[in-house]
Design a protein around this motif. Structure first.
Motif, PDB file in Angstrom:
ATOM      1  N   VAL A  38       0.841  -1.204   0.000  1.00 49.28           N
ATOM      2  CA  VAL A  38       0.000   0.000   0.000  1.00 49.28           C
ATOM      3  C   VAL A  38       0.874   1.252   0.000  1.00 49.28           C
ATOM      4  CG1 VAL A  38      -1.643   1.332   1.387  1.00 49.28           C
ATOM      5  CG2 VAL A  38      -2.010  -1.107   1.036  1.00 49.28           C
ATOM      6  N   SER A  39       1.953   1.246   0.754  1.00 50.10           N
ATOM      7  CA  SER A  39       2.858   2.405   0.800  1.00 50.10           C
ATOM      8  C   SER A  39       3.493   2.668  -0.566  1.00 50.10           C
ATOM      9  CB  SER A  39       3.961   2.182   1.836  1.00 50.10           C
ATOM     10  OG  SER A  39       3.414   2.080   3.118  1.00 50.10           O
ATOM     11  N   ALA A  40       3.900   1.599  -1.254  1.00 45.93           N
ATOM     12  CA  ALA A  40       4.498   1.762  -2.589  1.00 45.93           C
ATOM     13  C   ALA A  40       3.472   2.336  -3.563  1.00 45.93           C
ATOM     14  CB  ALA A  40       5.031   0.427  -3.093  1.00 45.93           C
ATOM     15  N   LEU A  41       2.240   1.832  -3.521  1.00 46.30           N
ATOM     16  CA  LEU A  41       1.197   2.353  -4.418  1.00 46.30           C
ATOM     17  C   LEU A  41       0.864   3.804  -4.093  1.00 46.30           C
ATOM     18  CD1 LEU A  41      -1.157  -0.759  -4.588  1.00 46.30           C
ATOM     19  CD2 LEU A  41       0.363   0.106  -6.375  1.00 46.30           C
ATOM     20  N   ALA A  42       0.800   4.144  -2.810  1.00 44.59           N
ATOM     21  CA  ALA A  42       0.510   5.525  -2.414  1.00 44.59           C
ATOM     22  C   ALA A  42       1.628   6.468  -2.859  1.00 44.59           C
ATOM     23  CB  ALA A  42       0.316   5.602  -0.904  1.00 44.59           C
ATOM     24  N   ALA A  43       2.873   6.002  -2.780  1.00 43.22           N
ATOM     25  CA  ALA A  43       4.002   6.829  -3.226  1.00 43.22           C
ATOM     26  C   ALA A  43       3.918   7.084  -4.724  1.00 43.22           C
ATOM     27  CB  ALA A  43       5.321   6.151  -2.869  1.00 43.22           C
ATOM     28  N   LEU A  44       3.595   6.061  -5.498  1.00 42.15           N
ATOM     29  CA  LEU A  44       3.446   6.243  -6.948  1.00 42.15           C
ATOM     30  C   LEU A  44       2.293   7.187  -7.262  1.00 42.15           C
ATOM     31  CD1 LEU A  44       4.062   2.632  -8.308  1.00 42.15           C
ATOM     32  CD2 LEU A  44       5.497   4.655  -8.629  1.00 42.15           C
ATOM     33  N   ALA A  45       1.195   7.042  -6.544  1.00 42.47           N
ATOM     34  CA  ALA A  45       0.061   7.948  -6.754  1.00 42.47           C
ATOM     35  C   ALA A  45       0.461   9.380  -6.399  1.00 42.47           C
ATOM     36  CB  ALA A  45      -1.129   7.507  -5.913  1.00 42.47           C
ATOM     37  N   GLY A  46       1.234   9.555  -5.340  1.00 45.11           N
ATOM     38  CA  GLY A  46       1.693  10.889  -4.947  1.00 45.11           C
ATOM     39  C   GLY A  46       2.578  11.530  -5.998  1.00 45.11           C
ATOM     40  N   VAL A  47       3.461  10.734  -6.598  1.00 46.05           N
ATOM     41  CA  VAL A  47       4.312  11.256  -7.683  1.00 46.05           C
ATOM     42  C   VAL A  47       3.442  11.663  -8.876  1.00 46.05           C
ATOM     43  CG1 VAL A  47       6.081  10.633  -9.376  1.00 46.05           C
ATOM     44  CG2 VAL A  47       6.384  10.026  -6.980  1.00 46.05           C
ATOM     45  N   GLY A  48       2.457  10.848  -9.194  1.00 45.62           N
ATOM     46  CA  GLY A  48       1.554  11.177 -10.307  1.00 45.62           C
ATOM     47  C   GLY A  48       0.786  12.460 -10.060  1.00 45.62           C
ATOM     48  N   VAL A  49       0.273  12.636  -8.857  1.00 42.86           N
ATOM     49  CA  VAL A  49      -0.470  13.856  -8.519  1.00 42.86           C
ATOM     50  C   VAL A  49       0.458  15.071  -8.550  1.00 42.86           C
ATOM     51  CG1 VAL A  49      -1.692  15.041  -6.643  1.00 42.86           C
ATOM     52  CG2 VAL A  49      -2.261  12.681  -7.203  1.00 42.86           C
ATOM     53  N   ALA A  50       1.676  14.914  -8.057  1.00 42.89           N
ATOM     54  CA  ALA A  50       2.637  16.028  -8.073  1.00 42.89           C
ATOM     55  C   ALA A  50       2.973  16.444  -9.506  1.00 42.89           C
ATOM     56  CB  ALA A  50       3.903  15.638  -7.325  1.00 42.89           C
ATOM     57  N   LEU A  51       3.175  15.471 -10.384  1.00 50.95           N
ATOM     58  CA  LEU A  51       3.451  15.798 -11.792  1.00 50.95           C
ATOM     59  C   LEU A  51       2.251  16.470 -12.437  1.00 50.95           C
ATOM     60  CD1 LEU A  51       5.391  12.605 -12.938  1.00 50.95           C
ATOM     61  CD2 LEU A  51       6.311  14.908 -12.575  1.00 50.95           C
ATOM     62  N   TRP A  52       1.066  15.970 -12.154  1.00 44.15           N
ATOM     63  CA  TRP A  52      -0.158  16.567 -12.697  1.00 44.15           C
ATOM     64  C   TRP A  52      -0.305  18.009 -12.225  1.00 44.15           C
ATOM     65  CZ3 TRP A  52      -4.477  18.087  -9.760  1.00 44.15           C
ATOM     66  CH2 TRP A  52      -5.571  18.510 -10.506  1.00 44.15           C
ATOM     67  N   ALA A  53      -0.035  18.258 -10.943  1.00 47.32           N
ATOM     68  CA  ALA A  53      -0.163  19.605 -10.389  1.00 47.32           C
ATOM     69  C   ALA A  53       0.874  20.559 -10.978  1.00 47.32           C
ATOM     70  CB  ALA A  53      -0.030  19.558  -8.872  1.00 47.32           C
ATOM     71  N   ALA A  54       2.022  20.027 -11.393  1.00 46.40           N
ATOM     72  CA  ALA A  54       3.085  20.873 -11.943  1.00 46.40           C
ATOM     73  C   ALA A  54       2.831  21.273 -13.393  1.00 46.40           C
ATOM     74  CB  ALA A  54       4.428  20.155 -11.839  1.00 46.40           C
ATOM     75  N   LEU A  55       1.949  20.562 -14.086  1.00 41.10           N
ATOM     76  CA  LEU A  55       1.665  20.886 -15.482  1.00 41.10           C
ATOM     77  C   LEU A  55       0.924  22.214 -15.558  1.00 41.10           C
ATOM     78  CD1 LEU A  55       0.518  17.404 -16.803  1.00 41.10           C
ATOM     79  CD2 LEU A  55       2.674  18.560 -17.257  1.00 41.10           C
TER      80      LEU A  55
END
Length: 117
Positions: A38-55
């Protein structure tokens, strides 16, 4: 608080409750492995959200089209497009503006003008 914020809060609370229940029911050995996944999946989701927010987001702007004819005389001013303050950085677009005519020293613009205020 906006309804969408309420939904996020409720869903997050439900996920925490479900995971806590699963950890207690499964025992610590199984819970340890599940928590790692769950921690690994949450970390990947966090990276995805951060990239999305930076666009960059699409900027709204002013669009003017198919305006009528304008006329000015004397010290008058006519604009069949957009008249904006000089420092305004809003994206602006005009198309198919009407004729702007000036006579006797007047000013006429058929498009975009940014003037000091």
């Amino acid at each position: 608080m906006k309804p969408s914020r309420h939904v996020v809060l409720v869903v997050s609370g439900l996920l925490v409750a479900v995971l806590a229940t699963a950890f207690v029911v499964l025992g610590w050995d199984s819970a340890d492995r599940i928590a790692t996944a769950v921690s690994a999946l949450a970390a990947l989701a966090g990276v995805g959200v951060a990239l999305w927010a930076a666009l960059p987001t699409a900027q709204s702007g002013v669009h003017v089209g198919q305006t009528g004819t304008t006329r000015a005389r004397g010290t008058g001013y006519a604009n069949s497009g957009i008249d904006a303050p000089a420092g305004d950085a809003t994206p602006m677009e005009v198309h198919r503006t009407g004729d702007a005519t000036a006579g006797d020293g007047a000013q006429a613009i058929s498009g975009i003008v940014r003037r000091p205020r």
